[in-house]
Design a protein around this motif. Structure first.
Motif, PDB file in Angstrom:
ATOM      1  N   ASN A 141       1.259  -0.560   6.925  1.00  0.00           N
ATOM      2  CA  ASN A 141       0.281  -1.145   6.013  1.00  0.00           C
ATOM      3  C   ASN A 141       0.735  -0.961   4.579  1.00  0.00           C
ATOM      4  O   ASN A 141       1.333   0.047   4.232  1.00  0.00           O
ATOM      5  N   THR A 142       0.429  -1.947   3.751  1.00  0.00           N
ATOM      6  CA  THR A 142       0.793  -1.889   2.330  1.00  0.00           C
ATOM      7  C   THR A 142      -0.456  -2.189   1.513  1.00  0.00           C
ATOM      8  O   THR A 142      -1.525  -2.431   2.076  1.00  0.00           O
ATOM      9  N   GLY A 143      -0.291  -2.252   0.208  1.00  0.00           N
ATOM     10  CA  GLY A 143      -1.378  -2.689  -0.659  1.00  0.00           C
ATOM     11  C   GLY A 143      -1.603  -4.189  -0.603  1.00  0.00           C
ATOM     12  O   GLY A 143      -2.512  -4.706  -1.250  1.00  0.00           O
ATOM     13  N   GLY A 144      -0.816  -4.919   0.196  1.00  0.00           N
ATOM     14  CA  GLY A 144      -0.970  -6.381   0.289  1.00  0.00           C
ATOM     15  C   GLY A 144       0.325  -7.076  -0.079  1.00  0.00           C
ATOM     16  O   GLY A 144       0.899  -6.807  -1.124  1.00  0.00           O
ATOM     17  N   MET A 145       0.827  -7.951   0.793  1.00  0.00           N
ATOM     18  CA  MET A 145       2.124  -8.598   0.590  1.00  0.00           C
ATOM     19  C   MET A 145       2.008 -10.075   0.222  1.00  0.00           C
ATOM     20  O   MET A 145       3.023 -10.747   0.003  1.00  0.00           O
ATOM     21  N   GLY A 146       0.791 -10.591   0.170  1.00  0.00           N
ATOM     22  CA  GLY A 146       0.632 -11.994  -0.194  1.00  0.00           C
ATOM     23  C   GLY A 146      -0.768 -12.443   0.180  1.00  0.00           C
ATOM     24  O   GLY A 146      -1.432 -11.797   0.994  1.00  0.00           O
ATOM     25  N   ALA A 147      -1.207 -13.528  -0.418  1.00  0.00           N
ATOM     26  CA  ALA A 147      -2.564 -14.000  -0.148  1.00  0.00           C
ATOM     27  C   ALA A 147      -2.634 -15.491  -0.414  1.00  0.00           C
ATOM     28  O   ALA A 147      -1.747 -16.055  -1.069  1.00  0.00           O
ATOM     29  N   TYR A 148      -3.682 -16.103   0.094  1.00  0.00           N
ATOM     30  CA  TYR A 148      -3.881 -17.524  -0.164  1.00  0.00           C
ATOM     31  C   TYR A 148      -5.371 -17.848  -0.085  1.00  0.00           C
ATOM     32  O   TYR A 148      -6.162 -17.090   0.490  1.00  0.00           O
ATOM     33  N   SER A 149      -5.705 -18.975  -0.683  1.00  0.00           N
ATOM     34  CA  SER A 149      -7.091 -19.435  -0.716  1.00  0.00           C
ATOM     35  C   SER A 149      -7.064 -20.954  -0.857  1.00  0.00           C
ATOM     36  O   SER A 149      -6.255 -21.448  -1.657  1.00  0.00           O
TER      37      SER A 149
END
Ligand code: AMP
Ligand code: GLY
Length: 417
Positions: free
Chosen positions: A225-233
């Motif tokens: 787990n990481t702090g977040g590797m990418g996102a979309y909306s």
């Protein structure tokens, strides 16, 4: 207006950049910020986010109109309370209201009291009792440190021995210090995750467009787990009814429950949700914007962020309009992240006009941005739809010379099957 943003990550870069777009905003400071923000006219101020006295003094000296607090730590430490006591305006929850993120047990009690859908749980301080409960429940099961643990305090245990090992680390070996002296043991929830954020002022809840983060380090949702590797909306596979239900059964009852609890919430309320067969259920509440969600949600905001926050601070109804487009963001991290990684590598310039770069773990040496953290920067683009936005981001990344860095190649895979 002169505004101050507290924090130093990609999230704060996105917030400060958006605030600066309003014609009435003449100056945006970010403390401590990072040198990558300067390209967008953000003034970086060398005052640490935990230096309450220093931040107060700076805001007074510069006659800042209001301050936006980005990260959880200064909120939990009472920065907004300190500003308000000094007669200064700051947007974010009070120390007591930030408990919705600062204590998982507090959040769980709020949810139980207000019939907010979430997994069954029990809270423990005693290792033997926690172990007995886990053995009775079986796996998979989720072990969570009660307090703030920089995103590292959650273990989704696939077996009972794994769960017991996590309990032992938190309760016997004090791996997270006081944050892990209490643990929440929670039912494992199956389903797709999404993030629903809202502007909240006491009982008023103004939801944002939803987004989806990718927490695991590697392609195929593998690795730590990481702090977040990418996102979309947007997140097209989550139906609008699911979102509407989450607003009605989760966000609004949470805001009302916080008032009833004597800890009214004003700020950004972030619900981390799982779309289960029985509707949306809460896996966590955060008392702030998410990272990297912010970097794909705010680009879709058509209205002025500065005007929205000003309205909320004045207890007026904000105007909030969203674009009908898509935004897509991919994090570039240092090799080795989320474990140990090297610092000092030069950060390549990405000058593709179709993308926006939001900087996070970077510092500056002789005018050159260099790696100073795990998550270095995020490349974001908008498009008419997700494939278009995705294509722009991956094209810019493919053209960049990245040495000692990596990024996931499959961000958006659940939406773009
Ligand atoms: P957090 O640090 O609270 O964001 O949790 C990290 C990750 O653990 C979440 O993004 C989920 O993927 C997972 N998780 C947390 N709680 C649960 C749960 N009750 N059931 C299944 N997965 C969970
Ligand atoms: N993206 C997860 C978080 O900000 O907590």
């Amino acid at each position: 207006m002169k505004l101050l943003v507290i924090g130093s990550g990609g999230r704060e870069h996105a917030i400060a950049k958006k605030l600066a777009e309003d014609a009435t905003v003449t100056q945006v400071f970010c403390a401590p910020g990072n040198p990558g923000m300067k390209k967008d006219g953000i003034e970086v101020v060398p005052v640490a986010e935990n230096d309450q006295a220093g931040l107060l003094a700076f805001a007074k000296e510069q006659a800042v109109d209001w301050t936006f607090v980005g990260p959880e730590a200064p909120l939990a430490a009472g920065l907004v309370d300190a500003f308000e006591s000094a007669g200064l305006k700051a947007f974010g929850p009070s120390k007591d209201a930030a408990m919705i993120e600062g204590s998982k047990d507090f959040a769980k009690q709020l949810m139980v009291k207000n019939a907010i859908p979430t997994g069954a749980y029990q809270t423990f301080t005693d290792f033997a009792k926690a172990k007995a409960y886990v053995e009775a429940q079986g796996a998979p099961i989720v072990i969570k440190a009660d307090g703030l643990a920089a995103g590292k305090g959650v273990v989704v245990a696939e077996t009972v021995p794994q769960a017991i090992a996590a309990l032992s680390e938190m309760l016997e070996d004090n791996k997270f210090g006081a944050s892990g002296a209490r643990v929440v043991v929670e039912e494992f929830l199956a389903g797709e995750e999404f993030s629903l954020l809202a502007f909240v002022r006491r009982d008023k809840v103004y939801p944002m467009v939803i987004s989806q983060d990718h927490k695991r380090a590697f392609d195929g949702d593998k690795g730590p787990n990481t702090g977040g590797m990418g996102a979309y909306s947007p997140v097209p596979q989550i139906p609008q009814e699911m979102v509407d239900e989450a607003v009605q059964r989760i966000l609004i009852p949470a805001a009302k429950g916080m008032i009833a609890n004597g800890t009214p919430f004003t700020g950004i309320l972030y619900a981390g949700l799982i779309a289960t067969e029985k509707g949306p259920k809460v896996i966590e509440f955060n008392a702030r914007f998410g990272d990297p969600e912010t970097q794909v949600v705010l680009p879709r905001l058509k209205s002025s962020l500065a005007a929205i926050i000003s309205a909320l601070l004045a207890d007026e109804k904000p105007v909030i309009e969203w674009a009908d487009n898509a935004a897509f963001g991919v994090v570039v991290a240092a090799d080795g992240y989320p474990g140990t990684y090297e610092k000092g590598r030069p950060i390549p310039l990405i000058e593709d006009p179709e993308v926006t770069v939001y900087y996070a773990g970077v510092s500056e040496t002789a005018g050159q941005l260099v790696a100073a953290g795990g998550r270095l920067f995020l490349v974001e683009a908008e498009g008419e739809n997700l494939p278009e936005a995705q294509e722009k981001v991956y094209r810019a990344l493919a053209a960049a010379k990245l040495t000692g860095m990596f990024y996931r190649k499959d961000i958006g895979h659940r939406a773009l099957k």
